[in-house]
Design an enzyme around this catalytic site. Structure first.
Site, mmCIF file in Angstrom:
data_model
loop_
_atom_site.group_PDB
_atom_site.id
_atom_site.type_symbol
_atom_site.label_atom_id
_atom_site.label_comp_id
_atom_site.label_asym_id
_atom_site.label_seq_id
_atom_site.Cartn_x
_atom_site.Cartn_y
_atom_site.Cartn_z
ATOM 1 N N GLN A 102 32.157 13.391 -4.618
ATOM 2 C CA GLN A 102 33.011 14.097 -5.792
ATOM 3 C C GLN A 102 34.576 13.379 -5.903
ATOM 4 O OE1 GLN A 102 32.263 18.593 -5.906
ATOM 5 N NE2 GLN A 102 31.681 17.849 -3.869
ATOM 6 N N VAL A 104 37.501 10.980 -6.175
ATOM 7 C CA VAL A 104 38.064 9.890 -7.078
ATOM 8 C C VAL A 104 38.931 8.814 -6.347
ATOM 9 C CG1 VAL A 104 37.559 11.185 -8.960
ATOM 10 C CG2 VAL A 104 39.912 11.197 -7.917
ATOM 11 N N ASP A 105 39.042 9.061 -5.181
ATOM 12 C CA ASP A 105 40.056 8.238 -4.291
ATOM 13 C C ASP A 105 39.642 6.736 -3.865
ATOM 14 O OD1 ASP A 105 38.438 8.661 -2.212
ATOM 15 O OD2 ASP A 105 39.809 10.400 -1.357
ATOM 16 N N HIS A 120 32.547 12.139 -10.131
ATOM 17 C CA HIS A 120 33.709 12.366 -10.967
ATOM 18 C C HIS A 120 34.567 11.223 -11.429
ATOM 19 C CE1 HIS A 120 33.614 17.008 -9.183
ATOM 20 N NE2 HIS A 120 32.586 16.526 -9.993
ATOM 21 N N CYS A 128 39.412 4.939 -22.521
ATOM 22 C CA CYS A 128 39.989 5.564 -23.850
ATOM 23 C C CYS A 128 39.497 6.821 -23.989
ATOM 24 C CB CYS A 128 39.631 4.538 -24.898
ATOM 25 S SG CYS A 128 40.206 5.516 -26.628
ATOM 26 N N GLY A 188 32.938 18.527 3.785
ATOM 27 C CA GLY A 188 34.393 18.471 3.154
ATOM 28 C C GLY A 188 34.379 19.060 1.723
ATOM 29 N N THR A 189 33.319 19.664 1.225
ATOM 30 C CA THR A 189 33.680 20.125 -0.227
ATOM 31 C C THR A 189 33.522 21.804 -0.150
ATOM 32 O OG1 THR A 189 32.649 20.213 -2.386
ATOM 33 C CG2 THR A 189 31.271 19.707 -0.513
ATOM 34 N N ASN A 214 32.249 21.365 7.585
ATOM 35 C CA ASN A 214 33.600 21.876 6.865
ATOM 36 C C ASN A 214 34.474 22.568 7.815
ATOM 37 O OD1 ASN A 214 35.178 23.269 5.133
ATOM 38 N ND2 ASN A 214 33.854 22.705 3.448
#
Ligand code: OAD
Length: 249
Positions: A102, A104-105, A120, A128, A188-189, A214
């Protein structure tokens, strides 16, 4: 139990078993990327929910971009941590392995994971708002938000926002992987954002063994077969050590 030390669990990892790992912001925490719902998740006074949605972008595109440019700058300075590298090793150890993120890094890619399902999107890319065409526009904001060279729409970060659908192909691949998994590791979520949050439950319904890593309990914890309450950058390298011990014995 802090270590994944059960031999049966380790054997579930071994090929030909299908292993799926779902990662969230906690995997990048040790790199210095703030999680979304942790203490440092707020930017100025805004929560991610307030800014990461299409309505906020239409109303205040420059404010939303300002936040993303801040995140880009932050991410451009950080490096993958032991958790990212452990996931590269796991991919190499089992050829029936799927990594779903998930995040986006871009840190999984930077660490060397090759096949990644990005649910994600990716913070370092643009597209656009209107026609979805990818864009390499340099976003600086001095002259406002850049416009699409195809349709004149506003350029936005290529990430999924609240209220938007996930990229169809990515989510379908993730569902198939979860359905087929023998071992599903959620790392880690917080498990609060759908539809990604449903993936471990889908795997469980199909009989997969569920490990959760976690630092805190989540809605998945009570449904997990094994909950490892530890930081991802410690628990994942530990897991690899344990697997190697089993393989070599
Ligand atoms: P969250 O910020 O919701 O959750 C991070 C989780 O990581 C929490 O459960 C923490 O307990 C855990 N955690 C923190 N540090 C950790 C560590 N060192 N090791 C292991 N776990 C740790 O982030 P996500 O679950 O990734 O969506 O959030 C899901 C989505 O919501 C994100 O992809 C983003 C966000 O809004 C979009 O941007 C569309």
């Amino acid at each position: 139990m802090n270590m994944i030390e059960n031999k049966t669990v380790i054997e579930k990892f071994l090929y030909p078993n299908k292993v799926v790992v779902l990662t969230g912001a906690g995997v990048s925490a040790a790199s210095g990327v703030p999680t979304f719902r942790g203490k440092e998740g707020l930017w100025k006074k805004y929560s991610p929910e307030e800014l990461a949605n299409p309505r906020a972008f239409i109303a205040q595109p420059e404010l939303v971009w300002e936040w993303y440019l801040w995140r880009r700058k932050l991410i451009s300075k950080v490096k993958p941590n032991f958790a990212h590298y452990a996931l590269v090793d796991l991919e190499e150890m089992n050829s029936n392995f799927t990594l779903i993120t998930q995040n986006v890094d871009n840190l999984h890619r930077e660490a060397g994971s090759t096949y990644i399902i990005e649910l994600h999107g990716n913070l370092m890319k643009n597209r656009c708002f209107d026609c979805n065409k990818s864009s390499t526009a340099d976003v600086r904001l001095e002259n406002g938000v850049p416009l699409c060279d195809n349709c004149g729409g506003l350029i936005r970060p290529d990430v999924v926002w609240f209220g938007e659908s996930l990229p169809l192909q990515a989510f379908q691949s993730a569902r198939i992987a979860a359905n087929e998994s023998d071992l599903f590791i959620s790392v880690g979520t917080s498990g609060l954002v759908e539809p990604a949050a449903s993936l471990p439950f889908l795997a469980k319904a199909r009989g997969a063994y569920i490990i959760e890593i976690n630092t805190e309990e989540t809605p998945l914890t009570s449904q997990s077969d094994l909950f490892v309450q530890d930081s991802a950058d410690i628990a994942l390298p530990d897991f690899i050590k344990q697997i190697k011990l089993v393989i070599n014995n």
